[in-house]
Each structure stands twice: as C-alpha cells, then as structure tokens.
Design a protein around this motif. Structure first.
Motif, PDB file in Angstrom:
ATOM      1  N   SER A 117       1.920 -12.987 -69.326  1.00  0.00           N
ATOM      2  CA  SER A 117       0.698 -12.326 -68.861  1.00  0.00           C
ATOM      3  C   SER A 117      -0.534 -13.225 -68.950  1.00  0.00           C
ATOM      4  O   SER A 117      -1.542 -12.934 -68.316  1.00  0.00           O
TER       5      SER A 117
ATOM      6  N   ARG B  59       4.451  -9.077 -67.377  1.00  0.00           N
ATOM      7  CA  ARG B  59       3.901  -8.747 -66.068  1.00  0.00           C
ATOM      8  C   ARG B  59       2.605  -9.519 -65.831  1.00  0.00           C
ATOM      9  O   ARG B  59       1.863  -9.799 -66.761  1.00  0.00           O
TER      10      ARG B  59
ATOM     11  N   VAL C 278       6.879  -8.806 -62.104  1.00  0.00           N
ATOM     12  CA  VAL C 278       7.662  -9.415 -63.170  1.00  0.00           C
ATOM     13  C   VAL C 278       8.235 -10.723 -62.630  1.00  0.00           C
ATOM     14  O   VAL C 278       8.135 -11.022 -61.437  1.00  0.00           O
TER      15      VAL C 278
END
Length: 158
Positions: A111, A59, A93
């Motif tokens: 990330s 994410r 995502v």
C-alpha cells in the motif's frame, strides 16, 4: 591409583563448572535480547509493530507511489520515474495489477509503493543521433519521445 582418581575428579569438576558457566552465560544472553526487544517496541504505535500475514492482500490506495524502472541494454542506464498512482488503480491487488502490466516485472507491491521494472533493447532517451534531414543537420532521440524521434533541426546546412 589415588593420583588417577584425583585427576578424574578434578577433570569432572572442571567440565561441570564449564557446562554450568556456559548455561548461565547462554541464559543471560537470551534474557538481554528479550529486554532489548521490549525496549525497541516501547512507545511504538500498534500498527507499526503488527505482523501482516501474507494471506492478507495488499491493496493500492490514494497514498501509493508508483515507481517505474526501465533498464536499457545498449547503454546500461536505468531510468527511474516516481509518481502518484493513477486513481483508476485504487483498490487493486497484486494479481489485478499483474494482469494489466503483464510485460513488466513487479518488484514490490504494497500500500506504500508499487515498483515495476522492464528491460528494453537499445538506448535510453539521454542519447542522441546526429544526422541530416532536408539538407540540414538534425538531432534525433535514440528512442522515440512522445512518438517522435526528431529533437531539433539546426539552421546549419550540410
């Protein structure tokens, strides 16, 4: 017959010694690599050595860097821009991001950073066109910058 029997025994002993030395060498090599791997892990933070499964979705967060790469066919240049990712993308995502940027290739997504790229026809903004505008010599960007091609009009008349 005795000579043949002695030669066969000697050959068998040599082959046996070769196989034993090969097995010992192989075992020593394996053990050294195990020790080396343990030394590499010693002192590391558990998060640095944890294996993240592909099923766990990465994410975007507040520390994610956005890298935009633009490839220009006409001049062959690659323009790369790095910036902090805008807040409206936090928590996304890869699939969500792909829907928003469907014309772009996603080269990397995690990330830490998101890298997107795209191929453009024409020239990058580092190329200029010299022409005439309103009877004066003018310089234009080869690609529009902020929606405008005009860079400047000189005081020189044509």
């Amino acid at each position: 017959m005795k000579l043949y029997f002695k030669t066969a025994i000697l050959t068998a002993i040599i082959i046996f010694l070769f196989l034993v030395s090969f097995a010992v060498g192989f075992t020593i090599t394996i053990e050294k690599s195990k020790i080396k791997s343990k030394q590499q892990l010693k002192g590391k933070n558990i998060t640095e050595i944890a294996y993240i499964k592909d099923s766990y979705p990465q994410r975007i967060d507040e520390n994610t860097i956005l890298i935009v790469r633009k490839y220009f066919k006409a001049c062959g240049h690659i323009v790369e821009e790095k910036s902090n990712i805008p807040q409206e993308y936090f928590g996304m995502v890869k699939e969500d991001f792909r829907r928003l940027f469907s014309a772009w290739e996603i080269d990397a997504f995690n990330s830490k950073y998101v890298v997107i790229s795209r191929i453009f026809e024409g020239y990058c903004s580092h190329h200029f066109i010299v022409s005439i505008k309103d009877g004066r010599v003018a310089i234009f960007y080869s690609q529009p910058v902020d929606g405008d091609n005009l860079k400047l009009i000189t005081p020189y008349k044509y």
